[in-house]
Design a protein around this motif. Structure first.
Motif, short mmCIF file in Angstrom:
data_model
loop_
_atom_site.label_atom_id
_atom_site.label_comp_id
_atom_site.label_asym_id
_atom_site.label_seq_id
_atom_site.Cartn_x
_atom_site.Cartn_y
_atom_site.Cartn_z
N UNK A 172 0.69 43.43 -95.77
CA UNK A 172 1.34 43.95 -94.57
C UNK A 172 1.15 45.45 -94.50
N UNK A 177 -1.80 39.45 -100.97
CA UNK A 177 -1.96 38.02 -100.74
C UNK A 177 -3.44 37.66 -100.61
N UNK A 209 1.65 34.85 -91.30
CA UNK A 209 2.31 35.15 -90.03
C UNK A 209 3.63 35.89 -90.26
N UNK A 210 4.24 35.71 -91.43
CA UNK A 210 5.54 36.34 -91.70
C UNK A 210 5.43 37.80 -92.12
N UNK A 211 4.21 38.31 -92.21
CA UNK A 211 4.02 39.68 -92.72
C UNK A 211 3.79 40.71 -91.62
N UNK A 212 3.64 40.26 -90.37
CA UNK A 212 3.34 41.20 -89.28
C UNK A 212 1.91 41.68 -89.37
N UNK A 254 3.08 47.55 -93.41
CA UNK A 254 4.28 48.32 -93.71
C UNK A 254 4.65 48.29 -95.20
N UNK A 255 3.84 47.59 -96.02
CA UNK A 255 4.23 47.39 -97.42
C UNK A 255 4.14 48.66 -98.26
#
Lengths: 271, 271
Positions: free
Chosen positions: A189, A160, A165-168, A191-192
């Motif tokens: 993120x 991105x 905020x939605x990605x942690x 964790x991606x």
């Protein structure tokens, strides 16, 4: 349901081609078709030859405990030539030139009928490599990257431009965009991506290579190995880009705003 | 090259399924297979029955001058149930909850193996409608919107969050995002959409419906008709959203950060 050979071969091809690069066991088909192992094996031989004869990709059998059969969407050089020349023809229309000598190409690189073929061309270039993810950065490269991931049967990762905020928890890096000389940010993120993964980077456009270099740097943050880079269009100039090994589908030589001409041609190495 | 019936049916299915909703003439296949019209017609009958028997979608013949044969990827209710329950299972894992009661879902909605099926489910809902484009807004809805466009065989249009120099003249609108109460902007090149077109809007998530409403407003700027709206996840609350007719695949009831539970379920109407 008992299905005749005529039908079995059609269904086998449909199922394999719907799931490129996914391995199906022989038992999957013997159950599905209510047929003997020997019959399904013969069907596979017929399907294999057919795909080769018609140059529709490759069906491969894998032996051993984890064995089975899978479909690999391979494009031939003749097919590449036809597809890439067609895209060049579309992109060289005079009315695509936008003030600043940019080329309008959203309609081409967002068209699934175009990008699914381009995705198969990329997948063909990286076949045989171990690939865990296809990686791109938003926005224009997403359709072509998704279709490449589809052909390779692996997940897509979208970097991105800013953290959401939605990605942690995220990892962000700054990079120098060669096209406009500005410092930009990309973010993903935590964790991606699995640490140590093998990835292919796909993007729509490369000028100086700064964005691709940024994606490589990001992959280093995850100790991921970049197994290949593909771009739909690379500009001819500058010849020395900040990344070295990349596969362009098309080379953009010149957008001449004054005379209204666009010079773009396929990458010779693919034809 | 002369190809036997066994092979012809397999090749016919492969070619049709690779180009969903594209009409191929009978002559295309008689030339490709070096076979008589009557033989190809018989092949089509076999292929048709096979696809229906195995519930792999539908092959349709169109008569008349512009006639031919095409493949329509239809998902059955049983298939929808299996796919959507599987996605729910993936999304309800506790470790997906992100501070602020958000749900991490990038790995699911960027995975081609998931989104190509979701795209076929959407396409099935809008089958029979005249659709010229699928429209989405960047970023997270792009993969699912592209796969819906792929199944419908139409181009994708991506609305941008801000206007880009590479897009030429653009149309921009402001809209109120219901989720965060902020005014946001979306923008698209003037040349992206033909006036009077029929479009389907696809997005990944809907809470209050503000973004979908923004996309409808944008379509009005082009005198385009919105023939349908599809979202992967709609929240249960608020029940009164600013758009009325939309098809959610999944309903998100609750993300409980304290107890670490997620309550999400498939849209009953699709099962």
């Amino acid at each position: 349901m008992k299905i005749k050979r005529n039908g079995r071969i059609g269904a086998l091809i449909k199922i394999l081609c719907d799931h490129p690069n996914k391995i199906f066991t022989l038992s999957y088909f013997t159950n599905k078709f209510n047929a003997a192992k020997s019959s399904v094996s013969e069907d596979i031989v017929v399907a294999k030859k057919l795909m080769e004869d018609l140059k529709l990709g490759k069906i491969e059998t894998i032996s051993g405990a984890a064995g089975g059969v899978k479909y690999i969407p391979l494009t031939s050089e003749a097919e590449n030539k036809e597809i890439l020349e067609d895209v060049c023809k579309k992109l060289s229309k005079t009315n695509r030139i936008i003030p600043g000598a940019y080329l309008y190409m959203a309609d081409v690189i967002y068209d699934p009928r175009v990008v699914r073929k381009l995705g198969e061309i990329f997948a063909t270039q990286f076949v045989g490599q171990k690939v865990d993810y296809v990686v791109t950065v938003e926005t224009k490269g997403i359709p072509i990257a998704l279709m490449t991931a589809n052909a390779l049967n692996v997940p897509l990762i979208i970097l991105r431009r800013d953290s959401k905020v939605t990605e942690g928890s995220t990892v962000s890096i700054n990079y120098l965009s060669g096209s406009n000389g500005k410092i930009q940010t990309m973010s993903i993120s935590k964790r991606a991506i699995q640490s140590g993964a093998n990835v292919i980077i796909i993007d729509d456009f490369m000028k100086a290579g700064g964005t691709a270099k940024g994606m490589i740097d990001m992959m280093n943050e995850f100790e991921a190995k970049v197994a290949g880079i593909g771009v739909v269009i690379a500009t001819k100039e500058p010849e020395n880009k900040v990344v070295k090994d990349y596969v362009p589908l098309l080379i953009l030589d010149k957008v001449d705003e004054i005379n209204g001409t666009v010079h773009i041609y396929p990458n010779d190495a693919l034809l």
